[in-house]
Enzyme design. Structure first.
Site, mmCIF file in Angstrom:
data_model
loop_
_atom_site.group_PDB
_atom_site.id
_atom_site.type_symbol
_atom_site.label_atom_id
_atom_site.label_comp_id
_atom_site.label_asym_id
_atom_site.label_seq_id
_atom_site.Cartn_x
_atom_site.Cartn_y
_atom_site.Cartn_z
ATOM 1 C CG ASP A 206 28.631 38.231 -12.098
ATOM 2 O OD1 ASP A 206 28.711 39.462 -12.185
ATOM 3 O OD2 ASP A 206 29.594 37.468 -12.344
ATOM 4 C CG ASP A 217 32.086 42.139 -13.355
ATOM 5 O OD1 ASP A 217 31.152 41.529 -12.791
ATOM 6 O OD2 ASP A 217 32.982 41.557 -14.006
ATOM 7 C CG HIS A 286 37.860 40.456 -15.087
ATOM 8 N ND1 HIS A 286 37.149 41.546 -15.486
ATOM 9 C CD2 HIS A 286 36.985 39.686 -14.388
ATOM 10 C CE1 HIS A 286 35.904 41.434 -15.070
ATOM 11 N NE2 HIS A 286 35.763 40.311 -14.385
ATOM 12 C CG HIS A 294 36.840 39.210 -19.131
ATOM 13 N ND1 HIS A 294 36.152 38.101 -19.561
ATOM 14 C CD2 HIS A 294 36.362 39.466 -17.896
ATOM 15 C CE1 HIS A 294 35.306 37.710 -18.624
ATOM 16 N NE2 HIS A 294 35.408 38.527 -17.605
ATOM 17 C CD GLU A 319 34.862 37.674 -11.285
ATOM 18 O OE1 GLU A 319 33.745 37.128 -11.144
ATOM 19 O OE2 GLU A 319 35.243 38.197 -12.343
ATOM 20 C CD GLU A 418 32.798 40.337 -10.490
ATOM 21 O OE1 GLU A 418 31.731 39.743 -10.706
ATOM 22 O OE2 GLU A 418 33.648 40.547 -11.360
#
Ligand SMILES: [Co+2]
Length: 437
Positions: A206, A217, A286, A294, A319, A418
């Site tokens: 990640d 992300d 998020h 976030h 994710e 994700e």
């Protein structure tokens, strides 16, 4: 990077950190111990890395990849016109009673609005192309026997090159997560961590890239034993379902419910025991804002979440995490990830700090990472030493937030997929989509 852990705090993370601080105070002693322990030591996994002779092998600190990486062209040089590949496009779903969705693609107003964001989309597409090329590079050499430390350092060296790192204008958006097995998120090795990737590991890669704070992300799961394939498939399909369900005016709880439904329709049999793959209920996707991984909204991965809706123009990390354990994570092991509190007034904090070391550390963090997440390895490479006390001070004062590893029960396995998406006025774009996932 997962938005973690509501009401799952334990003292474990803190105790581990105190250990690390004590270790730092005794740095000299620790060094000599490490030297003495060089022969016949075990890995953090409890296994001895074995070579063909079955003898314990010291992993070599081979940085020869740096020359290879230096010769590669960064993304902005690969695309001399500085127009980067568009992600995967999805049309918004059309309700029987609601024609607004179908109109979005053709509406002059929505198209004009969309065009006004073109330079932002172009920035994040450059970050996405960088992410795709780095993960392809990693897949070409990652294998059991390597240390997690070397894996992360090589991945990050390539990622820095591809994004053509430049201060806070382009770079790594957060540390490389490489959480293993029951650990789901927020593990990256600190200095001295000798953990070795094993054939039997389930490793979540990640990592994040950004251009002008526009963050990609995105994460995938790596295994070397096909017995884990059903687990990976469950989680990849659940993430896909989440990506498909996302849209303007869609309720976050509905995304979560669909994700849970898809994931739990899968099972995996390991050593004769069959498990339903369950989403980890205190982890979530998020919303993402500039330099803010976030932002305000969480995208649940189980049913019963918030009824808040997704909105036009928002960026989301979709994710999902699947587990064969309790499907709940808690803080565990030593912390590596940290982030400046987005709302902290750094100038005011500087004035209030009494300890010179804390002050200087805050300055380094603010200058190099801003409000982006960082790890201890990244402080080390900036030449910072003996900073753990200062870091603890900043955490205690709420200026910096620690993000300890998030783990399910020992012995279980967790997987993650994700993507970063944007809800454009005209369509949904899966920015991080690649041929791999
Ligand atoms: Co994330």
């Amino acid at each position: 990077m997962g938005k973690g852990k509501k009401g799952a705090k334990t003292a474990a993370g803190g105790e581990e950190d105190l250990d690390a601080i004590l270790a730092e105070i005794n740095a000299a002693e620790q060094k000599s111990q490490a030297k003495a322990a060089k022969k016949g030591k075990t890995t953090a996994n409890g296994d001895k890395p074995a070579n063909a002779n079955g003898k314990a092998k010291e992993p070599v600190d081979d940085k020869s990849y740096l020359d290879e990486i230096a010769k590669m062209k960064p993304i902005d040089q690969q695309f001399p016109k500085h127009v980067y590949p568009v992600g995967q496009i999805h049309s918004y779903k059309i309700d029987a009673d609601d024609r607004t969705a179908v109109n979005r693609e053709t509406s002059e107003e929505k198209r004009a609005l969309d065009s006004s964001f073109e330079s932002t989309y172009n920035d994040i597409r450059r970050a996405a192309e960088s992410h795709r090329q780095t993960r392809e590079y990693v897949r070409s050499w990652i294998k059991p026997g390597m240390t997690m430390f070397d894996i992360c350092e090589r991945l990050e060296a390539h990622s820095r090159r591809m994004i053509n790192e430049s201060g806070l204008e382009a770079g790594l958006a957060f540390p490389t997560g490489c959480s293993l097995n029951n650990c789901a998120a927020h593990y990256t090795p600190n200095a001295g961590d000798k953990t070795i990737l094993r054939e039997s590991d389930v490793c979540k890669i990640d990592f994040g890239t950004h251009v002008n704070g526009r963050i990609i992300d995105s994460a995938f799961t790596l295994t070397f034993d096909n017995k884990f394939d059903p687990l990976l498939k469950a989680v990849e399909e659940a993430t896909e379902a989440g990506v498909r369900a996302a849209g303007i005016d869609v309720r976050l709880c509905d995304v979560g419910e669909i994700i849970e439904e898809v994931m739990t329709s899968h099972e995996i049999t390991l050593d004769g025991k069959t498990y339903t793959v369950r989403p980890i209920r205190n982890l979530s996707g998020h919303s993402i804002e500039p330099y803010r991984i976030h932002a305000g909204k969480s995208v649940p991965i189980v049913k019963g979440g918030e009824q808040t809706r997704m909105e036009e123009g928002e960026f989301f990390a979709i994710e999902t995490f699947g587990s064969t354990g309790k499907a709940v994570v808690h803080d565990d092991m030593e912390t590596s990830h940290y982030m400046l509190n987005f709302d902290a007034d750094v100038t005011r904090c500087q004035g209030q700090l009494r300890v010179a070391k804390s002050k200087q550390l805050l300055n380094t963090i603010h200058k190099n990472f801003g409000t982006l997440a960082f790890c201890r390895r990244w402080l080390d490479r900036l030449g910072e030493t003996k900073y753990l006390m200062g870091l603890k001070d900043l955490c205690d004062k709420g200026i910096v937030e620690p993000y300890p590893p998030l783990c399910d029960i020992k012995g279980c396995y967790t997987a993650q997929y994700e993507h970063t998406i944007v809800l454009r006025p005209t369509c949904k774009e899966v920015l991080s989509r690649g041929p791999d996932y």
